[in-house]
Design a protein around this motif. Structure first.
Motif, PDB file in Angstrom:
ATOM      1  N   ALA A   4       0.829  -1.207   0.000  1.00 18.59           N
ATOM      2  CA  ALA A   4       0.000   0.000   0.000  1.00 18.59           C
ATOM      3  C   ALA A   4       0.863   1.257   0.000  1.00 18.59           C
ATOM      4  N   VAL A   5       1.826   1.268   0.887  1.00 17.98           N
ATOM      5  CA  VAL A   5       2.656   2.462   1.002  1.00 17.98           C
ATOM      6  C   VAL A   5       3.502   2.651  -0.251  1.00 17.98           C
ATOM      7  N   TYR A   6       3.872   1.549  -0.833  1.00 15.14           N
ATOM      8  CA  TYR A   6       4.620   1.593  -2.083  1.00 15.14           C
ATOM      9  C   TYR A   6       3.850   2.363  -3.159  1.00 15.14           C
ATOM     10  N   LYS A   7       2.537   2.173  -3.165  1.00 13.14           N
ATOM     11  CA  LYS A   7       1.689   2.811  -4.175  1.00 13.14           C
ATOM     12  C   LYS A   7       1.625   4.325  -4.035  1.00 13.14           C
ATOM     13  N   ILE A   8       1.818   4.790  -2.826  1.00 14.37           N
ATOM     14  CA  ILE A   8       1.723   6.228  -2.610  1.00 14.37           C
ATOM     15  C   ILE A   8       3.091   6.821  -2.310  1.00 14.37           C
ATOM     16  N   GLY A   9       4.118   6.045  -2.615  1.00  9.06           N
ATOM     17  CA  GLY A   9       5.451   6.376  -2.164  1.00  9.06           C
ATOM     18  C   GLY A   9       6.252   7.336  -3.025  1.00  9.06           C
ATOM     19  N   GLY A  10       5.756   7.751  -4.150  1.00  4.53           N
ATOM     20  CA  GLY A  10       6.500   8.727  -4.948  1.00  4.53           C
ATOM     21  C   GLY A  10       6.579  10.055  -4.215  1.00  4.53           C
ATOM     22  N   ARG A  11       7.549  10.839  -4.610  1.00  2.89           N
ATOM     23  CA  ARG A  11       7.811  12.066  -3.868  1.00  2.89           C
ATOM     24  C   ARG A  11       6.611  13.014  -3.806  1.00  2.89           C
ATOM     25  N   TRP A  12       5.855  13.100  -4.866  1.00  3.63           N
ATOM     26  CA  TRP A  12       4.790  14.111  -4.919  1.00  3.63           C
ATOM     27  C   TRP A  12       3.400  13.515  -4.921  1.00  3.63           C
ATOM     28  N   LYS A  13       3.319  12.208  -4.827  1.00  4.77           N
ATOM     29  CA  LYS A  13       2.011  11.567  -4.995  1.00  4.77           C
ATOM     30  C   LYS A  13       0.989  11.996  -3.960  1.00  4.77           C
ATOM     31  N   LEU A  14       1.401  12.038  -2.712  1.00  6.94           N
ATOM     32  CA  LEU A  14       0.427  12.363  -1.670  1.00  6.94           C
ATOM     33  C   LEU A  14      -0.080  13.791  -1.796  1.00  6.94           C
ATOM     34  N   LEU A  15       0.807  14.698  -2.137  1.00  9.39           N
ATOM     35  CA  LEU A  15       0.377  16.087  -2.303  1.00  9.39           C
ATOM     36  C   LEU A  15      -0.631  16.179  -3.432  1.00  9.39           C
ATOM     37  N   ILE A  16      -0.376  15.430  -4.484  1.00  7.67           N
ATOM     38  CA  ILE A  16      -1.295  15.436  -5.621  1.00  7.67           C
ATOM     39  C   ILE A  16      -2.637  14.824  -5.220  1.00  7.67           C
ATOM     40  N   LEU A  17      -2.580  13.682  -4.588  1.00  6.54           N
ATOM     41  CA  LEU A  17      -3.818  13.016  -4.169  1.00  6.54           C
ATOM     42  C   LEU A  17      -4.625  13.939  -3.259  1.00  6.54           C
ATOM     43  N   ASN A  18      -3.944  14.548  -2.342  1.00  6.22           N
ATOM     44  CA  ASN A  18      -4.584  15.466  -1.405  1.00  6.22           C
ATOM     45  C   ASN A  18      -5.321  16.572  -2.132  1.00  6.22           C
TER      46      ASN A  18
END
Lengths: 116, 116
Positions: free
Chosen positions: A25-39
């Motif tokens: 799961a964490v691997y899927k969101i692990g890119g540097r900017w992914k969480l900011l984008i998802l947010n």
DNA sequence: ACCATTACTTACATATTTGTACGTACCATA
DNA sequence: TATGGTACGTACAAATATGTAAGTAATGGT
């Protein structure tokens, strides 16, 4: 984001990570900017140029790469409109929306951790 | 894990990530082996050699580095016993224990995502 | 004196990720 | 004919993360 060396220890070890649901799961969101984008996409769908404006410090290349990865992993839906100049919209998938509340808790935890 | 170049774009961009509570949190657990280690320590405290046995594919160096980082970030407590040969025990801190339930949800999400 | 054990450390090599700079296609409008 | 906007793509360079191999200190046991 670029061709992987199939037989490096690094890549082989990745399998150990994908084996576990949590690290997967964490691997899927692990890119540097992914969480900011998802947010950002949580509140509304956005065009590529909107995201670019929002995150001026992320280069176009990185934005593209992270969005592609999120799309591949079924977290983001990409819609292309056949216009000129092009228009492309990004929005969260059902799966990503389910992630929202969990990320909220993580965020709270982060805030708490920070103030120690 | 090694000296950082203070003025690279890479390092400067890190600040954007640490600014956000969510990405800050994920940053803390973002090392390659950290989650597996945290997961394992949740049930019981363990010695370095126990962890080494448990995760035979993680090199000693990496194990050390990840444990150090976790310790620095207040997620793991390290206790050294003045014996020969040395004995060092690792256990989760309160903060890390609070993370447990959140990680459980993430894990469930991962499992669900995987079966699609 | 020699070896084994534990928990590391160090120097070095490799792999991967991220960033930089520039180029492209499309068509509308000036 | 030239320019502008959008959403990329590509070649290359830099930075960081991970892996490999070997070494260390302390001391008890043989």
């Amino acid at each position: 984001m670029v061709a992987r060396k199939q037989n490096s220890t690094y890549t082989r070890n990745e399998k150990c990570i994908i084996d576990c649901d949590l690290t997967y799961a964490v691997y899927k969101i692990g890119g540097r900017w992914k969480l900011l984008i998802l947010n950002k996409l949580e509140s509304k769908k956005m065009r590529f140029s909107d995201l670019k404006k929002e995150f001026s410090y992320i280069t176009e290349r990185m934005l593209t790469l992270q969005l592609r990865a999120l799309e591949q992993d079924g977290l983001v839906k990409r819609t292309v409109y056949a216009e000129v100049p092009p228009r492309v919209e990004y929005e969260l998938t059902e799966m990503a929306l389910e992630l929202g509340p969990i990320l909220k808790q993580l965020s709270d935890w982060g805030s708490k951790q920070r103030n120690q």
